[in-house]
Design a protein around this motif. Sequence first.
Motif, PDB file in Angstrom:
ATOM      1  N   ALA A  35      -8.544   4.189 -51.592  1.00 26.24           N
ATOM      2  CA  ALA A  35      -8.151   5.482 -52.165  1.00 26.24           C
ATOM      3  C   ALA A  35      -9.344   6.163 -52.803  1.00 26.24           C
ATOM      4  O   ALA A  35      -9.798   5.772 -53.873  1.00 26.24           O
ATOM      5  CB  ALA A  35      -7.049   5.283 -53.196  1.00 26.24           C
ATOM      6  N   THR A  36      -9.850   7.189 -52.143  1.00 22.08           N
ATOM      7  CA  THR A  36     -11.001   7.901 -52.710  1.00 22.08           C
ATOM      8  C   THR A  36     -10.567   8.962 -53.711  1.00 22.08           C
ATOM      9  O   THR A  36     -11.416   9.619 -54.311  1.00 22.08           O
ATOM     10  CB  THR A  36     -11.849   8.563 -51.613  1.00 22.08           C
ATOM     11  OG1 THR A  36     -10.981   9.381 -50.819  1.00 22.08           O
ATOM     12  CG2 THR A  36     -12.525   7.539 -50.728  1.00 22.08           C
ATOM     13  N   HIS A  37      -9.269   9.142 -53.913  1.00 19.00           N
ATOM     14  CA  HIS A  37      -8.772  10.103 -54.913  1.00 19.00           C
ATOM     15  C   HIS A  37      -9.423  11.473 -54.761  1.00 19.00           C
ATOM     16  O   HIS A  37      -9.778  12.116 -55.748  1.00 19.00           O
ATOM     17  CB  HIS A  37      -9.011   9.604 -56.343  1.00 19.00           C
ATOM     18  CG  HIS A  37      -8.213   8.391 -56.702  1.00 19.00           C
ATOM     19  ND1 HIS A  37      -6.884   8.426 -57.024  1.00 19.00           N
ATOM     20  CD2 HIS A  37      -8.571   7.078 -56.765  1.00 19.00           C
ATOM     21  CE1 HIS A  37      -6.456   7.195 -57.294  1.00 19.00           C
ATOM     22  NE2 HIS A  37      -7.451   6.357 -57.127  1.00 19.00           N
ATOM     23  N   GLY A  38      -9.609  11.904 -53.513  1.00 19.80           N
ATOM     24  CA  GLY A  38     -10.181  13.234 -53.281  1.00 19.80           C
ATOM     25  C   GLY A  38     -11.653  13.335 -53.613  1.00 19.80           C
ATOM     26  O   GLY A  38     -12.202  14.428 -53.699  1.00 19.80           O
ATOM     27  N   GLY A  39     -12.295  12.195 -53.797  1.00 17.75           N
ATOM     28  CA  GLY A  39     -13.727  12.221 -54.134  1.00 17.75           C
ATOM     29  C   GLY A  39     -13.932  12.307 -55.632  1.00 17.75           C
ATOM     30  O   GLY A  39     -13.212  11.683 -56.395  1.00 17.75           O
ATOM     31  N   GLY A  40     -14.915  13.090 -56.032  1.00 16.44           N
ATOM     32  CA  GLY A  40     -15.269  13.170 -57.437  1.00 16.44           C
ATOM     33  C   GLY A  40     -16.779  13.154 -57.564  1.00 16.44           C
ATOM     34  O   GLY A  40     -17.488  13.585 -56.643  1.00 16.44           O
TER      35      GLY A  40
ATOM     36  N   PHE B 109     -16.189   9.228 -61.371  1.00 23.38           N
ATOM     37  CA  PHE B 109     -15.110  10.006 -61.985  1.00 23.38           C
ATOM     38  C   PHE B 109     -14.315  10.649 -60.859  1.00 23.38           C
ATOM     39  O   PHE B 109     -14.822  11.548 -60.175  1.00 23.38           O
ATOM     40  CB  PHE B 109     -15.684  11.055 -62.948  1.00 23.38           C
ATOM     41  CG  PHE B 109     -16.436  10.413 -64.068  1.00 23.38           C
ATOM     42  CD1 PHE B 109     -15.769   9.932 -65.183  1.00 23.38           C
ATOM     43  CD2 PHE B 109     -17.809  10.205 -63.978  1.00 23.38           C
ATOM     44  CE1 PHE B 109     -16.444   9.278 -66.194  1.00 23.38           C
ATOM     45  CE2 PHE B 109     -18.499   9.543 -64.980  1.00 23.38           C
ATOM     46  CZ  PHE B 109     -17.812   9.087 -66.093  1.00 23.38           C
ATOM     47  N   ASN B 110     -13.105  10.129 -60.647  1.00 23.31           N
ATOM     48  CA  ASN B 110     -12.291  10.565 -59.516  1.00 23.31           C
ATOM     49  C   ASN B 110     -11.789  12.002 -59.685  1.00 23.31           C
ATOM     50  O   ASN B 110     -11.515  12.459 -60.790  1.00 23.31           O
ATOM     51  CB  ASN B 110     -11.120   9.594 -59.312  1.00 23.31           C
ATOM     52  CG  ASN B 110     -10.382   9.272 -60.604  1.00 23.31           C
ATOM     53  OD1 ASN B 110     -11.008   8.853 -61.571  1.00 23.31           O
ATOM     54  ND2 ASN B 110      -9.090   9.474 -60.637  1.00 23.31           N
ATOM     55  N   HIS B 111     -11.643  12.672 -58.537  1.00 21.77           N
ATOM     56  CA  HIS B 111     -11.227  14.078 -58.501  1.00 21.77           C
ATOM     57  C   HIS B 111      -9.734  14.216 -58.802  1.00 21.77           C
ATOM     58  O   HIS B 111      -9.330  15.064 -59.594  1.00 21.77           O
ATOM     59  CB  HIS B 111     -11.555  14.629 -57.099  1.00 21.77           C
ATOM     60  CG  HIS B 111     -11.314  16.083 -56.906  1.00 21.77           C
ATOM     61  ND1 HIS B 111     -12.250  17.042 -57.208  1.00 21.77           N
ATOM     62  CD2 HIS B 111     -10.238  16.749 -56.413  1.00 21.77           C
ATOM     63  CE1 HIS B 111     -11.758  18.237 -56.905  1.00 21.77           C
ATOM     64  NE2 HIS B 111     -10.529  18.093 -56.427  1.00 21.77           N
ATOM     65  N   GLU B 112      -8.928  13.364 -58.154  1.00 20.80           N
ATOM     66  CA  GLU B 112      -7.470  13.432 -58.301  1.00 20.80           C
ATOM     67  C   GLU B 112      -6.972  12.148 -58.953  1.00 20.80           C
ATOM     68  O   GLU B 112      -7.568  11.097 -58.801  1.00 20.80           O
ATOM     69  CB  GLU B 112      -6.790  13.517 -56.919  1.00 20.80           C
ATOM     70  CG  GLU B 112      -7.091  14.773 -56.155  1.00 20.80           C
ATOM     71  CD  GLU B 112      -6.553  14.723 -54.723  1.00 20.80           C
ATOM     72  OE1 GLU B 112      -5.863  13.741 -54.362  1.00 20.80           O
ATOM     73  OE2 GLU B 112      -6.838  15.658 -53.978  1.00 20.80           O
TER      74      GLU B 112
END
Length: 222
Positions: A90-95, A145-148
């Motif tokens: 899970a890349t959480h939308g990047g960051g 620091f994850n985006h989402e």
Amino acid sequence: MSFKRLCTLLAVSSCLSIASAHMQMSWPYPLRSPLDPLNPPEMKDYNMISPLDPSGDDYACKGYQYNTPWRPTASYNPGETYNITIVGGATHGGGSCQISLSYDNGVTFKVIKSIIGGCPIALTYDFTIPTTAPSGEALLAWTWFNHEGNREMYMNCAVVDITGNARSRSKRAATAALARLPSIYVANLADINSCKTVEMHDVVFPDPGKDVEYGGDMSSAS
Ligand SMILES: *[C@@H]1O[C@H](CO)[C@@H](O)[C@H](O)[C@H]1NC(C)=O
């Protein structure tokens, strides 16, 4: 499909299990890496993919620099370029991510590379060991620091060996050069500071250093 949309489509429980499948540095092997074949089973953290505790109690490095025998998993020459590799579900939308070095057991970390936006979607990032880096064992940290998703800070630390400084600078000059690098960005750890990252915005590090890469929607104008 976006992470959020996936969550609305699935039951809450499976959404939570997706949310807890995060990312970890797979190379160089961090302290307690479950992927490091030389780590005995009792020394493996199978939750390496999890973020730091939101209290900040396990900053830095989940505390592993204090309770794990040190074994360098990579050797670096000043002035040369290497990579880190990230794996996970899970890349959480990047960051935004940073790569930093500590020569004092994780008390202070100095930034050698910042990736603003889109990190760690590319899964591998190059960095250069500063020509001024002191010789000796150091901790190399990947922070994210994850985006989402939840406001979190991820941090994995590897023990690395920085070999004889090519320019044979004095120890004092090397230490002074290190001190001039920016300090690592720390946020979302309640007992350490009051910085909070904002969901759906990639962190723009206030002091990213000289080696900056932009990804996602971010550019040097950000
Ligand atoms: C990263 O570095 C390793 C050696 O340390 C190398 O085998 C690998 O090909 C590199 N990966 C990329 C994507 O450059």
